[in-house]
Design a protein around this motif. Structure first.
Motif, mmCIF file in Angstrom:
data_model
loop_
_atom_site.group_PDB
_atom_site.id
_atom_site.type_symbol
_atom_site.label_atom_id
_atom_site.label_comp_id
_atom_site.label_asym_id
_atom_site.label_seq_id
_atom_site.Cartn_x
_atom_site.Cartn_y
_atom_site.Cartn_z
ATOM 1 N N GLU A 197 -5.686 -15.430 63.546
ATOM 2 C CA GLU A 197 -5.840 -14.139 62.950
ATOM 3 C C GLU A 197 -4.636 -13.820 61.932
ATOM 4 O O GLU A 197 -3.346 -13.900 62.167
ATOM 5 N N GLU A 198 -4.753 -13.681 60.595
ATOM 6 C CA GLU A 198 -3.714 -13.312 59.718
ATOM 7 C C GLU A 198 -3.250 -12.000 59.900
ATOM 8 O O GLU A 198 -3.782 -10.918 59.798
ATOM 9 N N SER A 230 -5.379 -18.001 54.969
ATOM 10 C CA SER A 230 -5.645 -16.602 54.915
ATOM 11 C C SER A 230 -7.106 -16.517 54.022
ATOM 12 O O SER A 230 -7.515 -17.531 53.383
ATOM 13 N N TRP A 231 -7.616 -15.201 54.315
ATOM 14 C CA TRP A 231 -9.025 -15.360 53.908
ATOM 15 C C TRP A 231 -9.178 -14.887 52.465
ATOM 16 O O TRP A 231 -9.934 -14.547 51.706
ATOM 17 N N ASN A 232 -7.978 -14.368 51.810
ATOM 18 C CA ASN A 232 -7.708 -13.884 50.416
ATOM 19 C C ASN A 232 -7.575 -14.984 49.417
ATOM 20 O O ASN A 232 -7.348 -14.375 48.121
ATOM 21 N N SER A 286 -11.384 -25.652 46.753
ATOM 22 C CA SER A 286 -11.375 -25.755 48.362
ATOM 23 C C SER A 286 -10.582 -26.802 49.037
ATOM 24 O O SER A 286 -10.041 -26.981 50.315
ATOM 25 N N GLN A 293 -12.101 -22.408 60.020
ATOM 26 C CA GLN A 293 -11.566 -21.162 59.814
ATOM 27 C C GLN A 293 -11.089 -21.201 57.975
ATOM 28 O O GLN A 293 -10.646 -22.231 57.934
ATOM 29 N N MET A 294 -10.815 -20.414 57.624
ATOM 30 C CA MET A 294 -10.363 -20.292 56.287
ATOM 31 C C MET A 294 -8.820 -20.080 56.516
ATOM 32 O O MET A 294 -8.433 -18.904 56.481
#
Length: 416
Positions: free
Chosen positions: A116-117, A64-66, A40, A60-61
């Motif tokens: 937002e990605e 990107s969230w992936n 992380s 927020q991540m």
């Protein structure tokens, strides 16, 4: 406020107003090759400014969230055209897989500090774009819409134009496809006063064992040569039509122990080319990358098209990393201030420490070196960023950020 994130290696950051409240928020890029892809510590951070000198980190991540990514650069710009600041975020490398191409990300801002990605909608081709080191937005085509310019190692100067709902690459169209190099930074500005935006690219330079041309590029093969699930890099240089490894025998055997039997001593290793050391199958299974240009350059944006030109000799004395543009002499044209050096290099190759900073000025149709006596620059160390800063009194200064050393602040030159 920042202490909780001290473990991360921060490699870039940008202040910009993400919420439209008139004060700047902060995006910080985390990177490096010290953490695994599951750490992380690689998460980027975004801090909202409440207007009262208090900043708070969002949850927020990013980008990107992936997954987690070793980043390199963030470049804010409203590419969606909705009035909110959006972002391009570049990835530098795959942890423990240096050389393998990684991604860039497009993030759409909502005007409230959320992102937002939207990479897959706007430009799915960003996947595997390369090893990104820097990026900027500039209107190179004079259509009133900024292009995205991205550079990196083993990459050309890549340009993507905004078609309103997606991005399209125009690198070949602009004549930049043969600029593959080891780019460290990119900057833009109208350097000759013709109203068009030119580019300055910071590259490896000429003061090393490496030479590269279109006909004889420097090459690297990236793959699992040790057959242990790890990634090795076989950096090579061209000579007499062949490619020869940069690594000395003991360094190569340390990474690929099975070669010890094939090369029991230095005499047996001497003069061996890459295709003699490794089989055709091993090389074909690896990723092969090339660098055709190691010069730091100016890309003139002329009426007839883009023209790439090597910068003068002082700009080629060391790898360049920092670029700033500022009108130092008041003639209405910006001078180019650059700096670099690289110390963490194998003894047979470096260190690259011949630069003390330089200033280039435009006259007689080109960029020319100022002597150190004229520029006043004599800054030792590894310069990684140069910023032109000014206060409310319009007093301009230059900030030189150095690796593992204190920064240097100089009053801008006004007479030379």
């Amino acid at each position: 406020m920042f202490d909780g994130d001290a473990i991360s290696e921060d490699v870039d950051g940008q202040f910009f107003d993400a919420t439209g409240n008139g004060v700047d928020d902060l995006y910080v890029v985390s990177g490096g090759n010290s953490f695994s892809s599951s750490s992380s510590a690689l998460i980027d951070r975004f801090y909202l400014n409440d207007g009262n000198a208090r900043m708070s980190k969002t949850d927020q991540m990013l980008p990107s969230w992936n997954g987690f990514h070793s980043g390199s650069v963030v470049a804010p710009h409203d590419f969606t055209g909705d009035g909110n600041q959006d972002l391009f975020v570049g990835t530098r490398l795959r942890p423990f897989g240096v050389g393998l191409p990684v991604e860039g990300y497009l993030l759409a801002g909502d005007g409230q500090g959320g992102f937002e990605e939207v990479t897959s909608q706007w430009f799915p081709g960003m996947e595997g774009i390369g090893m990104i080191t820097d990026a900027l937005w500039a209107d190179l085509t004079e259509d009133g819409i900024n292009e995205l310019v991205v550079v990196g190692e083993w990459m050309p100067i890549r340009v993507f134009t905004n078609r309103g709902d997606h991005f399209e690459e125009i690198t070949d169209e602009l004549g930049l496809s043969h600029t593959t190099g080891w780019w460290n930074a990119i900057a833009s500005g109208d350097l000759n006063g013709d109203g068009r935006i030119d580019l300055i690219g910071a590259n490896h330079g000429h003061n090393s064992m490496f030479r590269a041309t279109i006909e004889a590029p420097v090459k690297i093969w990236v793959g699992d040569f040790s057959r242990n699930g790890m990634t090795e890099q076989i950096l090579s240089y061209p000579k007499d039509g062949g490619y020869y490894p940069v690594a000395l025998r003991h360094d190569l055997i340390e990474e690929i122990p099975r070669l010890r039997e094939k090369y029991p001593d230095y005499a047996s290793y001497a003069g061996q080319s890459v295709d003699q050391i490794f089989s055709e199958e091993e090389l074909s299974n690896a990723l092969e990358l090339s660098a055709e240009m190691l010069s730091s350059v100016v890309v003139w944006n002329l009426e007839e098209g883009m023209h790439v030109e090597e910068l003068p000799p002082r700009a080629q004395l060391a790898p360049m990393y920092g670029i700033a543009l500022q009108d130092l002499n008041g003639d209405g044209l910006p001078e180019v201030i650059m700096g670099g050096n690289l110390y963490d290099v194998k003894p047979q190759s470096g260190p690259y420490d011949a630069s003390r900073g330089l200033v280039l000025t435009y006259h007689d149709g080109g960029l020319h070196n100022l002597s150190p006596a004229q520029s006043g620059l004599n800054i030792p160390g590894e310069i990684r960023k140069i910023l032109s800063i000014s206060n409310e009194n319009d007093d301009s200064k230059l900030l030189f950020v150095r690796y593992d050393q204190s920064p240097v602040i100089l009053k801008s030159i006004t007479d030379y």
